[in-house]
Enzyme design. Structure first.
Site, mmCIF file in Angstrom:
data_model
loop_
_atom_site.group_PDB
_atom_site.id
_atom_site.type_symbol
_atom_site.label_atom_id
_atom_site.label_comp_id
_atom_site.label_asym_id
_atom_site.label_seq_id
_atom_site.Cartn_x
_atom_site.Cartn_y
_atom_site.Cartn_z
ATOM 1 N N GLU A 1 -3.940 -6.333 15.157
ATOM 2 C CA GLU A 1 -3.505 -5.012 14.689
ATOM 3 C C GLU A 1 -4.678 -4.026 14.775
ATOM 4 O O GLU A 1 -4.474 -2.816 14.899
ATOM 5 C CB GLU A 1 -2.959 -5.097 13.254
ATOM 6 C CG GLU A 1 -2.051 -3.932 12.896
ATOM 7 C CD GLU A 1 -1.284 -4.140 11.586
ATOM 8 O OE1 GLU A 1 -0.066 -4.346 11.619
ATOM 9 O OE2 GLU A 1 -1.930 -4.091 10.514
ATOM 10 N N LYS B 1 9.975 -0.382 14.081
ATOM 11 C CA LYS B 1 10.488 -0.115 12.724
ATOM 12 C C LYS B 1 11.568 0.961 12.787
ATOM 13 O O LYS B 1 12.627 0.854 12.170
ATOM 14 C CB LYS B 1 9.374 0.405 11.817
ATOM 15 C CG LYS B 1 8.458 -0.636 11.236
ATOM 16 C CD LYS B 1 7.522 0.037 10.216
ATOM 17 C CE LYS B 1 6.318 -0.790 9.914
ATOM 18 N NZ LYS B 1 5.296 -0.111 9.131
ATOM 19 N N LYS C 1 0.841 -1.203 0.000
ATOM 20 C CA LYS C 1 0.000 0.000 0.000
ATOM 21 C C LYS C 1 0.878 1.255 0.000
ATOM 22 O O LYS C 1 0.659 2.181 -0.764
ATOM 23 C CB LYS C 1 -0.936 -0.027 1.211
ATOM 24 C CG LYS C 1 -1.878 1.141 1.261
ATOM 25 C CD LYS C 1 -2.821 1.046 2.438
ATOM 26 C CE LYS C 1 -3.597 2.346 2.556
ATOM 27 N NZ LYS C 1 -4.346 2.440 3.800
ATOM 28 N N HIS D 1 -3.269 -32.819 19.186
ATOM 29 C CA HIS D 1 -2.090 -33.580 19.619
ATOM 30 C C HIS D 1 -0.977 -32.644 20.056
ATOM 31 O O HIS D 1 0.192 -33.037 20.091
ATOM 32 C CB HIS D 1 -1.636 -34.496 18.487
ATOM 33 C CG HIS D 1 -2.712 -35.460 18.091
ATOM 34 N ND1 HIS D 1 -2.887 -36.678 18.706
ATOM 35 C CD2 HIS D 1 -3.733 -35.343 17.196
ATOM 36 C CE1 HIS D 1 -3.940 -37.292 18.187
ATOM 37 N NE2 HIS D 1 -4.475 -36.497 17.262
ATOM 38 N N GLY E 1 -4.627 -1.908 5.222
ATOM 39 C CA GLY E 1 -3.844 -3.034 4.684
ATOM 40 C C GLY E 1 -4.437 -4.384 5.051
ATOM 41 O O GLY E 1 -4.560 -5.277 4.214
ATOM 42 N N ARG E 2 -4.848 -4.536 6.312
ATOM 43 C CA ARG E 2 -5.346 -5.841 6.755
ATOM 44 C C ARG E 2 -6.776 -6.110 6.291
ATOM 45 O O ARG E 2 -7.335 -7.170 6.576
ATOM 46 C CB ARG E 2 -5.219 -5.956 8.277
ATOM 47 C CG ARG E 2 -5.875 -4.826 9.068
ATOM 48 C CD ARG E 2 -5.448 -4.844 10.530
ATOM 49 N NE ARG E 2 -5.943 -3.684 11.273
ATOM 50 C CZ ARG E 2 -5.319 -2.505 11.335
ATOM 51 N NH1 ARG E 2 -4.188 -2.330 10.673
ATOM 52 N NH2 ARG E 2 -5.820 -1.511 12.040
ATOM 53 N N GLU F 1 10.723 -4.551 4.133
ATOM 54 C CA GLU F 1 10.807 -5.939 3.654
ATOM 55 C C GLU F 1 10.471 -6.008 2.170
ATOM 56 O O GLU F 1 11.162 -6.665 1.382
ATOM 57 C CB GLU F 1 9.816 -6.819 4.437
ATOM 58 C CG GLU F 1 10.176 -7.039 5.895
ATOM 59 C CD GLU F 1 9.612 -5.974 6.832
ATOM 60 O OE1 GLU F 1 9.279 -4.863 6.359
ATOM 61 O OE2 GLU F 1 9.522 -6.249 8.038
HETATM 62 O O1 F6P Z 1 3.788 -2.687 9.688
HETATM 63 C C1 F6P Z 1 2.433 -2.951 9.641
HETATM 64 C C2 F6P Z 1 1.860 -2.661 8.278
HETATM 65 O O2 F6P Z 1 1.767 -1.311 8.067
HETATM 66 C C3 F6P Z 1 0.510 -3.341 8.105
HETATM 67 O O3 F6P Z 1 -0.521 -2.585 8.624
HETATM 68 C C4 F6P Z 1 0.467 -3.516 6.627
HETATM 69 O O4 F6P Z 1 -0.502 -4.467 6.257
HETATM 70 C C5 F6P Z 1 1.875 -3.971 6.353
HETATM 71 O O5 F6P Z 1 2.663 -3.209 7.242
HETATM 72 C C6 F6P Z 1 2.354 -3.783 4.946
HETATM 73 O O6 F6P Z 1 2.246 -2.470 4.539
HETATM 74 P P1 F6P Z 1 2.363 -2.084 3.017
HETATM 75 O O7 F6P Z 1 1.258 -2.741 2.279
HETATM 76 O O8 F6P Z 1 2.282 -0.602 2.984
HETATM 77 O O9 F6P Z 1 3.703 -2.579 2.526
#
Ligand code: F6P
Length: 548
Positions: free
Chosen positions: A354, A513, A206, A385, A268-269, A212
């Site tokens: 979240e 972060k 987003k 189990h 995002g979620r 990452e």
């Molecule tokens: O660090 C949390 C977050 O902001 C989530 O809310 C989001 O889904 C995820 O990182 C990834 O964010 P993006 O889609 O901006 O890479």
């Protein structure tokens, strides 16, 4: 505004809880055996049974009173009206629009958002059909056989979970893979067996600023460039992007025609319903993706239009409040008895924790009541189990959701009987438990002598009284799955609304972060900076010294 725990219904619930806390589900069942006929509801392909809860009609009457006192119906109306209920970010919350159709009306600041959504969906369809028909060619002229979604959090967990769940619908499409972690081991493992000439990446972010995803996208680009193809050629044929940050996606080199938007009113979620779900659409086809949306739409309509007592997300949300705030349960188990829903617990961890892992109300006051639970779980029967021992005989109250599918997608009837048999038996065993007298009888029936029976009895008593909801899907079809996910989303909304928190921001992810940026720089420079506490500095020094 009156604090939640000062409201009349809250106080009444406190008193009511004191009278109910020691009641056993067995006795509630004896008192009201007909509850099984009343305490369930159906929406689309879902049957939701909430009979096995430590509650009575009076509990629900008080919970509905609480919902009314906090203005839950008005809050639901504001959600659907596109009001900026995500107050800290000044954003509307309109993921329901993403599963709307041509007749749906969703507006933000008076602007109809449906045309842009439907236009994006049409573009998704065109790309999906090209890829699935083998007509999307890589830069070397070879058809794409593998699609890799690069994203994390909401840009990964939803598409990943849904692709696993709908795997039986994926025939004829390309293989779809996921890279999320910054750990280079993951991207190495995923790309290892793939042919760069036949691989297409979706950079799914987003913000297009997540560490990452940025690092993995650059690694993917370098991997493609090793083929000797030019950067222009690689960018033209091997990258799609989904982002609200078109400028950053363009700067990375993704062509405009290959960029898909999402909007600031999509969290995002809550985004798998948008182009964030492109990997799903590519895996199972756009028709199945649209069925997923339709299933969620059915649940949205139910949530928006149904009075509180018949409203399933409201019922489940209120039960969550009941356990979190009055029993102090602090956790919620999600137990899918379907291997294809194995990633549902991880998905719901982000969706719920979240959203409702908050310690201040919308106006910034520190809450004096528990908010979102720790969500955890694993598929049945594996969990039986592993951690079920603690559920049956440990010391924690664990409200659980058992989720199963009446009809399987495979032909192994014997497996399915055993699977569903276990689901039903476990929810019953957790509810009933086994008394001391029953335990003695069971041990004696095994031919044990009196001393052995006496010694083993305490270890074989099951207190029971563990509450659960059972959610049965007719089958794990795209529309049933859509309804299931939306059921959870709206339950999360309900709980956040009761607790008076903002379920749609996530400031809590920022501190870590920020501090990681400093540590990463120090690792690169090979020196421990001055700003650390001594314990953390010692760990950083150990890493810099090249040995743990
Ligand atoms: O660090 C949390 C977050 O902001 C989530 O809310 C989001 O889904 C995820 O990182 C990834 O964010 P993006 O889609 O901006 O890479």
């Amino acid at each position: 505004m009156t604090a939640l725990d000062q409201l009349p219904a809250w106080k009444a619930l406190k008193t009511h809880h004191a009278s109910l806390a020691d009641r056993h589900l067995r006795s509630l069942c004896i008192e009201d055996p007909g509850r099984g006929e009343r305490w369930w509801g159906r929406v689309g392909a879902l049957r939701v049974d909430y009979a096995k809860h430590r509650a009575t009609e009076e509990t629900f009457a008080l919970l509905f009173a609480l919902a009314t006192e906090v203005g839950l119906p008005e809050q639901i109306a504001r959600l659907f009206a596109g009001e900026r209920i995500n107050t800290t970010e000044q954003r509307a919350v309109l993921h329901m629009a993403l599963r709307g159709d041509a007749r749906s009306v969703f507006r933000v600041d008076g602007e109809d958002v449906m045309p842009a959504i439907l236009a994006t969906r049409a573009r998704m369809r065109a790309v999906c059909e090209q890829i699935r028909a083998g007509n999307w060619l890589g830069a070397a002229g070879e058809a794409v056989t593998d699609v890799v979604n690069i994203g994390i959090g909401g840009s990964d967990l939803g598409p990943y979970m849904v692709c696993e769940a709908l795997a039986p619908y994926a025939a004829g499409g390309p293989r779809v893979h996921f890279v999320s972690n910054i750990d280079g081991a993951q991207i190495s493992r995923v790309l290892g067996p793939l042919d760069p000439r036949r691989t297409l990446f979706i950079v799914n972010s987003k913000t297009f600023g997540t560490l990452e995803t940025k690092v993995n996208a650059h690694t993917a680009k370098a991997w493609l460039l090793q083929t000797g193809l030019s950067e222009d050629a690689v960018m033209a044929r091997h990258f799609l992007a989904v982002s609200s940050n078109a400028a950053a996606a363009a700067a990375f080199g993704v062509l405009e025609a290959h960029r898909f938007p999402i909007w600031d009113w999509v969290g995002g979620r809550y985004s798998l319903w948008s182009a964030t779900g492109l990997a799903i659409a590519i895996a199972v086809g756009m028709d199945a993706f649209e069925s997923l949306l339709a299933g969620a739409r059915t649940m949205d309509t139910h949530f928006r239009d149904t009075p509180l007592p018949e409203n399933l997300p409201v019922r489940l949300g209120l039960l969550g409040v009941w356990y979190a705030d009055f029993f102090g349960a602090g956790n919620q188990a999600v137990l899918p008895y379907d291997d294809r829903l194995r990633s549902l617990p991880a998905y719901l961890q982000q969706a719920d924790m979240e959203s409702n892992g908050k310690r201040v109300t919308r106006d910034g006051a520190v809450v004096s009541w528990p908010t979102g639970p720790i969500v955890w779980g694993a598929p049945g029967t594996n969990g039986q189990h592993a951690f079920f021992q603690l559920m049956h005989q440990g010391t924690h109250l664990i409200p659980a959701d058992f989720i199963g599918c009446v009809r399987p997608h495979h032909a192994h009837a014997e497996h399915h009987r055993a699977l569903i048999g276990n689901l039903l038996a476990q929810s019953e065993a957790l509810m009933r438990g086994r008394t001391e007298a029953e335990t003695r009888v069971a041990l004696e029936a095994r031919g044990l002598d009196a001393a052995r029976v006496a010694a083993l009895t305490p270890h074989n008593i099951f207190p029971g009284n563990q509450p659960s909801t059972t959610i049965l899907l007719d089958a794990l079809t795209p529309d049933a799955l859509g309804a299931l996910i939306a059921l959870y989303e709206q339950r999360i909304f309900t709980q956040g609304a009761i607790w008076g928190i903002n379920s749609f921001d996530q400031w809590g992810v920022e501190l870590g972060k920020l501090m990681a940026q400093t540590v990463i720089e120090e690792l690169a420079q090979g020196q421990v900076g001055a700003g650390h506490d001594p314990w953390s500095a010692a760990l950083l020094a150990a890493c810099l010294n090249g040995g743990a």
